[in-house]
Design a protein around this motif. Sequence first.
Motif, PDB file in Angstrom:
ATOM      1  N   THR A  11      -8.012   1.018  -8.052  1.00 12.26           N
ATOM      2  CA  THR A  11      -8.553   2.366  -7.803  1.00 12.26           C
ATOM      3  C   THR A  11      -7.508   3.421  -8.189  1.00 12.26           C
ATOM      4  N   TYR A  12      -6.267   3.178  -7.723  1.00 17.68           N
ATOM      5  CA  TYR A  12      -5.188   4.130  -8.012  1.00 17.68           C
ATOM      6  C   TYR A  12      -4.937   4.212  -9.518  1.00 17.68           C
ATOM      7  N   LEU A  46       0.834  -1.202   0.000  1.00 17.94           N
ATOM      8  CA  LEU A  46       0.000   0.000   0.000  1.00 17.94           C
ATOM      9  C   LEU A  46       0.870   1.253   0.000  1.00 17.94           C
ATOM     10  N   GLN A  95      -7.222  -6.969  -1.152  1.00 14.18           N
ATOM     11  CA  GLN A  95      -7.250  -5.547  -0.735  1.00 14.18           C
ATOM     12  C   GLN A  95      -6.240  -4.735  -1.548  1.00 14.18           C
ATOM     13  N   GLN A 133      -7.206  -1.766  -4.215  1.00 16.03           N
ATOM     14  CA  GLN A 133      -6.615  -0.444  -3.979  1.00 16.03           C
ATOM     15  C   GLN A 133      -5.817  -0.026  -5.220  1.00 16.03           C
ATOM     16  N   ASP A 189       0.922   4.146  -2.868  1.00 12.09           N
ATOM     17  CA  ASP A 189       0.767   5.559  -2.527  1.00 12.09           C
ATOM     18  C   ASP A 189       1.923   6.374  -3.113  1.00 12.09           C
TER      19      ASP A 189
END
Length: 1769
Positions: free
Chosen positions: A1525-1526, A1455, A1518, A1522, A1459
Amino acid sequence: LSTLPHTIHWCHCRFAHVISLVSLIELSDVEPNIFLRPFLEVVRSEDTTGPITGLALTSVNKFLSYGLIDANHEAAAEAIENMADAVTHARFVGTDPASDEVVLMKILQVLRTLLLTPVGAHLTNESVCEIMQSCFRICFEMRLSELLRKSAEHTLVDMVQLLFSRLPHFKEEAKSYVGTNMKKLKMRAGGMSESSKWKKQKRSPRPPRHMVRSPSCQMEPIQSSTLSNNNLSGGVPFIEQGSSTSSLSTSESTGSSIPSPTTTDSGLDTCSKATSREDLSDLEQCSSSSTILPGTGPGSPDAHVGLFAFEGRQAEPAQSASVESIPEVLEDKESTTEQSESTSVHDMDYVNPRGVRFTQSTQRDGRASLIPYGLPCLRELFRFLISLTNPHDRHNTDAMMHMGLQLLTVALESAHIANCQSLLGLVKDELCRHLFQLLSVDRMNLYASSIRACFLLFESMRVHLKFQLEMYLKKLMDIITSENIKMPYEMKEVALEALVQLWRIPSFVTELYINYDCDFYCSNLFEDLTKLLSKNAFPVSGQLYTTHLLSLEALLTVIDSTEAHCQAKVLNSTHQDQSSEALAEGEGLNKSRTDTTAGIHRNNAPCPPTSGHLMAETMKLGRQDQGDTDAAPKKPERFSSCLPDCQELMEIRAKKKLLIAGTEQFNQKPKKGIQFLQEKGLLSNPMDNNQVAQWLRENHRLDKKMIGECISDRKNMELLDSFVNTFTFQGLRIDEALRLYLETFRLPGEAPVIQRLLETFTDNWHKVNGSPFMSNDAGFSLAYAVIMLNTDQHNHNVRKQNIPMTIEQFKKNLKGVNGNKDFDQDMLEDIYNAIKNEEIVMPDEQTGLVKENYVWSVLLHRGATSEGLFLHLPPGSYDHDLFTMTWGPTIAALSYVFDKSLDDNIIQKAITGFRKCAMIAAHYGFSDVFDNLIISLCKFTTLSSESVENLPTVFGSNSKAQTAARTVFDLAHQHGNILREGWKNIMDSMLQLFRAELLPKVMVEVEDFVEPCGKISLQREETPSNRGESAVLSFVNWLTLSGAEQSGLRGPSTENQEAKQAAILCIKQCDPEKLITESKFLQLESLQELMKALISVSPDEDTYDEEDAAFSLEMLLRIVLENRDRVSCVWQTVRDHLCQLCVHANESCFLVERAVVGLLRLAIRLLRREDISSQVLLSLRLLLMMKPHVMSRVSREVAYGLHELLKTNAANIHSTDDWYTLFSLLECIGAGVKPPASFQFTSTSTDNDTGAQSDSELSSHHPSEVCLDRGYTSDSEVYTEHSKTRIPRSTTDVDVASSGWLMVGKDDLETSKTPAVNSKAQLNHPLVNQYSLTLGQDLGQHDTKSLIKCVETLSFIVRDAAHVTPDNFELCVRAIRVFVEASLNGGYRNHDKKKSYKYDSSKSRMRKKAGAREKEGSSGTRRGGSRASSQRPSRSHSDDEEDEGVPASYHTVSLQLLDLMHTLHTRAASIYSSWAEEQRHLEAAGRKIEADSQTLWTSCWCPLLQGIAWLCCDARRQVRMQALTYLQRALLVHDLQTLDATEWESCFNKVLFPLLTKLLENISPADVGGMEETRMRGCTLLSKVFLQHLSPLLSLPTFAALWLTILDFMDKYMHAGSSDLLLEAIPESLKNMLLVMDTAGIFHSADSKTGYSDLWEITWERIVCFLPHLKEELFKQTVIPDPIPNSSAETVQSASPAGRPPSPQASSQPAPSTLSQPPLILQPLASPLQVGVPPMSLPIILNPALIEATSPVPLLSGQRPASPSDEVM
């Protein structure tokens, strides 16, 4: 009693006049003679008894001591003279010996007071001599009591002290007055008969030049003895009995007790009768002339007869009589000539230095005749004292010699005799001679006294006594080294003490060195003495005696003085040369008698004399000393100046060595010696006769026999002439000249040779003396006759057979030889006497006294030439040279004494010596000396010699070792600057302290990145039970322990604990850490040596183990950090050492771990330094060069270290090259990437033409090789291999790596064939397939904690905009992608091999430890690296403790990475534009930064999107969600709208298609539902992006191919899921797209018959395969079926077999299509692809035919290529 009335009557008559004076005025108005006369008459009277005489003497003493005699009175001088005369001739009637001695005692008292009070200055020379003689008589009269004799001795000491203290006030008489005005003043006892012998003695008419005679060889009755007379006439005062005045004569030299009281004349008058002034002047003539040539002076016949001849000689050895440090005071003393009938007829006038003439008359008629005493009496006294010390004079008893020595000592202590030439002459010859002879006596008191006198002589007068000093020191050396068992130990001790005393005289040793060692023809005194002292400091028996310590003391004296001078220089206060001796500062009142008396008057107050010296101070008035009017010091010829420099001295010493070698050769064979010196350039070639002759004369080491052979050789006739010309024969009688000539060589025995030698001699003599004879032949005959006479008189063999020749025979033999006439008969008589009395000595064949006399005469002769010049030097002049010569012997002696002695004081003295040597060595920069010293001291610390187990006990209980250790460390702290090889010893000692655990804690604790506390101890901590071991292993260990070791385990005893505490305390005081902290002040050379010493400690079989090496490494690193200001000078050394430790390590161990941490620590601290930062960063590549399995073990340390480094120094890293190194490191240790090939220490790849790249090549890697001038870096070009060869990106010449995408597309083909204009030179990294989501890296195992730390580090860089720079942006992006791959599916790569890895990593230490332990069991002292594995659990890198946390930690990491990628993606545009903006201001920028969309896409957006896409394929739901989405956010972000069609096409080809392909695989079998959803979102995203950017995409020539590929994916996804989710979602998306495209009119074409374009046909042809009914649903038109022609050669790729890795491979075999398709599609497909290429995805766009069809309707089969499609990754 019967005489009493008579006496009273007599006294009454005498004193009546005095009584009448009482009523008169003051006493000072009365003439002193008037009131003194009665008392003096009583003293003189023979009729008075002892008590009465005693009373009169007491009264006289009172007059003197109360100062009642007015010294200013004109008659004072006469009164004083009368008084001296009366007291020295006192007579009285003796009663009994005891009472008589009381009177004698009073006489002594009056004489002392008289001489010592101010009025005593009026005494004349004669009176002073008489006074002294009276005292000597009493002193040497053995019949008197010892007390009286001792009193006389004390009185003499005071008198000598006074006289010599006044020496500076006396002027030396002009030479013209010396001979004529005063005759010899002899202090002798005896009647006229004896003294007349002196007067008759005929003085030899020749000047005494060149001839020195020693007293000892003259055997004439009086001359032979100093104290010649033995008749006792007046040995004691006459004692009268009755009225008969008979002179008592005792038998010669017996002097038993005084016979029955007979009347005795006080006898002191006989002295005056014999005292003739002629004697004095002779003495002066002899010895006062300032240039006494060798033969003068005391040696001539009259000169050496003793002054005071006394009867009664048996004196007991007298004690030293120094009364209160009695310096002697000698003011103008007037000689009281006793005007008795014996005054000599030869009395002559005396003219004083002021020109006043004093006429002597027999009656005392005028006061003018009374001249105050001066030098004459001092000279006579001095001569007499010297004669007393002659050991060869049989009349001198031990007591007399001792007394003489005592008084001479007093005289030398009191006066600076060197200023007085007449006394100096006596010193040079007789005094030195007698003193040296006394060194051979076996009586300790005489020996010690003579050594004391010698010290005083050489302390003040060595400048005038060069050769005497040489002889003295040689004698001392002989005594010290004597093997004679009879020689008492004390004598050696005294001799050594004498040396030590001399050594302490400031600049004495320097003068020895300059005047002897640096003189061609003197011994190397300083060098020889130093060797002797050093040798003598070593006890043969091993026991230390005083002599050993004294020798050391002498050596240390040189060191002490040198050290003091160095200290002074350091303090910038160089001591000025103190003027050697202070001269008397008497005021020049040499005016007239009245001045003197006026001065005396001032002292009129009662002033009883205390000591001679103090009285002399009060009598300063009088004639003033001529002062030290020495001209500038003369310089010896061998020097260019008075202070020659060291270079000159070295040359002189080298020349001297050659001269000595030449001399030795000459002494064997003259020709050979001369030849040798010619070869060496010391004698000219061809031979210069004058030069050689001069050398033969100068060099006293030459064998006289060989000189004779050389000059008498027929071939050397010219040399003989030159030799004879070197003599000055002018004014010498022929026998004197011959004597001089024959003493320089040994006359050969052959007659013709003798003839030749004599002819040359006589020719020369005859010529220079103005031809005194009729012919040369006459001279030759006379010379021959002289030689014959010499043989006749002195050769024992001749004398046995014949009676020696008489004078008559001699004359007869020479009758008519002088040209038929006779020679002058007087001359012949003189020649005869001269030869008879003194033999012409033929050198080298004499022994005993004759030889001694000869040697002495040579010595005096040399002293009189320029050779005798003695340089007096300021202290500290040549300390450098002296220290060079003395340090070796001194340190050796110090070491020995330190080792052997148990006495604390001596140990302390030795240590002080060591310290001083060190200080001097430091001052002069003598590294070798300092090293030697440190090495010696290190031995005494016992640190290196003791075993580690015993060390704390042994060292702690040995105070000497502790002292040595403290000294070593102290010296290293103080003078480390000049330490070189000694560092090795100090470091060895430190290692021993480390092994024995005696070092302070702070030194064994080092920084660590992984430990929570930041520190780690280098020392093994003994744990009671190692939990890491199994019980069985512990038991086995216990069994194998030997008994001794078991007993050792019981725990140390109390003493041992105390000893260890003492040791620890001592080491704490040594402050070893200061060596490290203070190393910044070391000179570079010393620092390099220190580092070399530390580097030399590497683990080997015998000496060092891993812990030692780790400790040394830590010290090295700390030192480098302390020296960061000049680290560039030492960096290469450190780097090479670290390279050795890291790169060459074959297994991971504690040492490697410390080396890695150390390198990183250095980097962290040094990156702030501009000058070195690039080198430091380059050195980090060493970590990449480590062997992979070693590197994986230390990955955690590196990860933590790099984190620290970038946190503190990211801003200091400026070049792409450096960033490349850092990111490569992060990837290797965090993600398990293999290091780039160029970093492998030995490269094995054949295609890499750099081959094995050496360390140094690597370090010289220039940035330009990596980054040439380029605009931007495309993702495809990042990380091409770091080799010098570039790999061209063309389709025919690609190095196909391991990834598996083959894509066909026109645009990419073209860009690949012709690189884009602004494509830049590649960073040499392995080729990367840009059509793959992965980087194609072969990722190995990684350590979870390392990965997490590395991601944290990346995060730190990315989140701070300041740290993201054009230099590191692309590298950063790449690194993130690498970590994405590593963390995918929770680090699945790690988990596959988890078990084996875990086992390896945790056991590695265990295995090593066990091995080390076995070793330790066997050797005891070996310590291996045997730490318990439980000690550092975190070090094992085992993941046990993390197992549960793994998914969690990886989840966070993924994650975090998402990011980061998103952050970078969103900020990229603004970052690039700000860079471009900045660059516009910097005109000189090296490369251009573009902020256009193309650059952004290739450098930044595309790789980031690929990274995010890869996380969309993660097995963890997960993370997948994620990531999707990114990705969606990223693709639809506003910045991307600026991209053009090509970039968007690239986005499909490089991001979306590979993603969709990957999602088709069974990524997460456990989460079927989740995967369905992911696939659905993927498809939806595809269509969204397609529709959003449809307009630009339409402009692409390859649009059809792109569209078909999308349709292929729709087809596949329809059949991919197990649920209905996709079946519903895909048709919807497809419908959307078709409708939009249709609306946009993409399918329509005006040209075609049907109105639809070819695309329409192809589209439906494809859709029918999986959605046959869609067309009816969407477009209610008739479907035209598209026939599929047989000739179609589309290659079908079969599905990958199950279990294959992801990333399917596609390969295509292109063939022309028969469909009439527009060229836009046929063109790319027709390109001739090579099928047999090794597997590497080519940049060709996906064709619909390449996608695996999942539709039930099969595509037409085609030829299927064998290899590529089947190849598995």
